[in-house]
Design a protein around this motif. Structure first.
Motif, PDB file in Angstrom:
ATOM      1  N   GLY A 294       0.833  -1.193   0.000  1.00  0.00           N
ATOM      2  CA  GLY A 294       0.000   0.000   0.000  1.00  0.00           C
ATOM      3  C   GLY A 294       0.866   1.241   0.000  1.00  0.00           C
ATOM      4  O   GLY A 294       2.089   1.153   0.076  1.00  0.00           O
ATOM      5  N   PRO A 295       0.212   2.415  -0.073  1.00  0.00           N
ATOM      6  CA  PRO A 295       0.982   3.658  -0.104  1.00  0.00           C
ATOM      7  C   PRO A 295       1.590   3.986   1.249  1.00  0.00           C
ATOM      8  O   PRO A 295       1.074   3.575   2.291  1.00  0.00           O
ATOM      9  CB  PRO A 295      -0.070   4.708  -0.487  1.00  0.00           C
ATOM     10  N   GLN A 296       2.687   4.735   1.214  1.00  0.00           N
ATOM     11  CA  GLN A 296       3.269   5.210   2.473  1.00  0.00           C
ATOM     12  C   GLN A 296       2.227   5.993   3.241  1.00  0.00           C
ATOM     13  O   GLN A 296       1.411   6.712   2.668  1.00  0.00           O
ATOM     14  CB  GLN A 296       4.479   6.103   2.216  1.00  0.00           C
ATOM     15  N   CYS A 297       2.269   5.830   4.541  1.00  0.00           N
ATOM     16  CA  CYS A 297       1.315   6.467   5.439  1.00  0.00           C
ATOM     17  C   CYS A 297       2.120   7.192   6.513  1.00  0.00           C
ATOM     18  O   CYS A 297       2.974   6.583   7.149  1.00  0.00           O
ATOM     19  CB  CYS A 297       0.423   5.387   6.063  1.00  0.00           C
ATOM     20  N   TRP A 298       1.874   8.476   6.672  1.00  0.00           N
ATOM     21  CA  TRP A 298       2.525   9.247   7.718  1.00  0.00           C
ATOM     22  C   TRP A 298       1.482   9.546   8.770  1.00  0.00           C
ATOM     23  O   TRP A 298       0.408  10.067   8.452  1.00  0.00           O
ATOM     24  CB  TRP A 298       3.114  10.539   7.168  1.00  0.00           C
ATOM     25  N   ILE A 299       1.773   9.229  10.026  1.00  0.00           N
ATOM     26  CA  ILE A 299       0.838   9.426  11.126  1.00  0.00           C
ATOM     27  C   ILE A 299       1.378  10.539  12.026  1.00  0.00           C
ATOM     28  O   ILE A 299       2.480  10.426  12.556  1.00  0.00           O
ATOM     29  CB  ILE A 299       0.648   8.133  11.936  1.00  0.00           C
ATOM     30  N   TYR A 300       0.595  11.578  12.163  1.00  0.00           N
ATOM     31  CA  TYR A 300       0.946  12.726  12.989  1.00  0.00           C
ATOM     32  C   TYR A 300       0.153  12.637  14.290  1.00  0.00           C
ATOM     33  O   TYR A 300      -1.069  12.489  14.266  1.00  0.00           O
ATOM     34  CB  TYR A 300       0.564  14.034  12.291  1.00  0.00           C
ATOM     35  N   THR A 301       0.834  12.733  15.436  1.00  0.00           N
ATOM     36  CA  THR A 301       0.177  12.712  16.744  1.00  0.00           C
ATOM     37  C   THR A 301       0.722  13.868  17.569  1.00  0.00           C
ATOM     38  O   THR A 301       1.928  14.064  17.625  1.00  0.00           O
ATOM     39  CB  THR A 301       0.445  11.372  17.472  1.00  0.00           C
ATOM     40  N   TRP A 302      -0.172  14.604  18.206  1.00  0.00           N
ATOM     41  CA  TRP A 302       0.230  15.776  18.966  1.00  0.00           C
ATOM     42  C   TRP A 302      -0.588  15.899  20.240  1.00  0.00           C
ATOM     43  O   TRP A 302      -1.636  15.287  20.382  1.00  0.00           O
ATOM     44  CB  TRP A 302       0.060  17.034  18.121  1.00  0.00           C
ATOM     45  N   GLU A 303      -0.085  16.717  21.147  1.00  0.00           N
ATOM     46  CA  GLU A 303      -0.805  17.008  22.396  1.00  0.00           C
ATOM     47  C   GLU A 303      -1.759  18.174  22.193  1.00  0.00           C
ATOM     48  O   GLU A 303      -2.829  18.211  22.770  1.00  0.00           O
ATOM     49  CB  GLU A 303       0.181  17.317  23.531  1.00  0.00           C
ATOM     50  N   THR A 304      -1.342  19.140  21.393  1.00  0.00           N
ATOM     51  CA  THR A 304      -2.186  20.304  21.098  1.00  0.00           C
ATOM     52  C   THR A 304      -2.157  20.500  19.592  1.00  0.00           C
ATOM     53  O   THR A 304      -1.331  19.918  18.891  1.00  0.00           O
ATOM     54  CB  THR A 304      -1.651  21.578  21.769  1.00  0.00           C
ATOM     55  N   CYS A 305      -3.022  21.327  19.098  1.00  0.00           N
ATOM     56  CA  CYS A 305      -3.027  21.618  17.659  1.00  0.00           C
ATOM     57  C   CYS A 305      -2.194  22.851  17.334  1.00  0.00           C
ATOM     58  O   CYS A 305      -2.389  23.499  16.313  1.00  0.00           O
ATOM     59  CB  CYS A 305      -4.458  21.784  17.163  1.00  0.00           C
ATOM     60  N   ASP A 306      -1.256  23.174  18.182  1.00  0.00           N
ATOM     61  CA  ASP A 306      -0.358  24.300  17.964  1.00  0.00           C
ATOM     62  C   ASP A 306       0.602  23.935  16.832  1.00  0.00           C
ATOM     63  O   ASP A 306       1.404  23.009  16.956  1.00  0.00           O
ATOM     64  CB  ASP A 306       0.404  24.600  19.265  1.00  0.00           C
ATOM     65  N   MET A 307       0.517  24.669  15.743  1.00  0.00           N
ATOM     66  CA  MET A 307       1.323  24.364  14.557  1.00  0.00           C
ATOM     67  C   MET A 307       2.822  24.577  14.784  1.00  0.00           C
ATOM     68  O   MET A 307       3.630  24.124  13.986  1.00  0.00           O
ATOM     69  CB  MET A 307       0.856  25.196  13.365  1.00  0.00           C
ATOM     70  N   GLU A 308       3.201  25.250  15.862  1.00  0.00           N
ATOM     71  CA  GLU A 308       4.604  25.472  16.176  1.00  0.00           C
ATOM     72  C   GLU A 308       5.159  24.412  17.131  1.00  0.00           C
ATOM     73  O   GLU A 308       6.359  24.308  17.318  1.00  0.00           O
ATOM     74  CB  GLU A 308       4.795  26.853  16.812  1.00  0.00           C
ATOM     75  N   ALA A 309       4.272  23.627  17.741  1.00  0.00           N
ATOM     76  CA  ALA A 309       4.673  22.670  18.778  1.00  0.00           C
ATOM     77  C   ALA A 309       5.264  21.391  18.180  1.00  0.00           C
ATOM     78  O   ALA A 309       4.998  21.031  17.036  1.00  0.00           O
ATOM     79  CB  ALA A 309       3.474  22.315  19.654  1.00  0.00           C
TER      80      ALA A 309
END
Length: 152
Positions: free
Chosen positions: A47-62
């Protein structure tokens, strides 16, 4: 907008901590190397490469966790690597949107998806996935990226 469940899948993966500012520097050669190591180990990309993003807040700088994954069929092969690991991802309940075109416009598709989620009273969780269905580095308008936002 309907929630969907992606089934569990076996992947070769690499996890890093990064920021959007440092993303390209921090991923090094992982997107290419992951495919090379999997194939050399006798695993079949499934299948295609899958990138999973996980964060504590939705702060784009964090800082956030990024897991780069390649779905594979193992055919009973073992996998040993100093750089990557073989793991099983659990099923993933999500809503999705397909983004057509250059990745510098992904933000627009994310905004549309999150607005649709609000309208449908779908609460986002703390991760999303990008599946790179088609990557055309010569003509970015041909890129196809599926955005999957984890949902309650």
């Amino acid at each position: 907008m309907e929630k969907q469940t992606a089934p569990a899948m076996t992947v070769v993966s690499k996890e890093i901590k990064t920021t959007f500012k440092d993303l390209m520097k921090d991923i090094e050669d992982f997107p290419q190397a992951i495919v090379k190591e999997a194939v050399q180990a006798g695993l079949h990309p499934a299948g295609p490469q899958c990138w999973i993003y996980t964060w504590e807040t939705c702060d784009m700088e964090a800082e956030f966790d990024l897991k780069i994954c390649l779905p594979v069929a193992t055919f009973g092969n073992s996998f040993k690597s100093d750089k990557f690991k073989l793991e099983k991802l659990e099923e993933y309940v999500h809503v999705k949107k397909t983004h057509l075109g250059a990745w510098d416009k992904l933000k627009d598709s994310y905004e549309t998806l999150t607005e649709e989620m609000k309208t449908c009273l779908i609460e986002p969780k703390k991760s999303c996935r990008e599946l790179y269905i088609n990557c055309d580095f010569d003509n970015l308008a041909n890129n196809i990226t599926e955005i999957q936002f984890q949902a309650n």
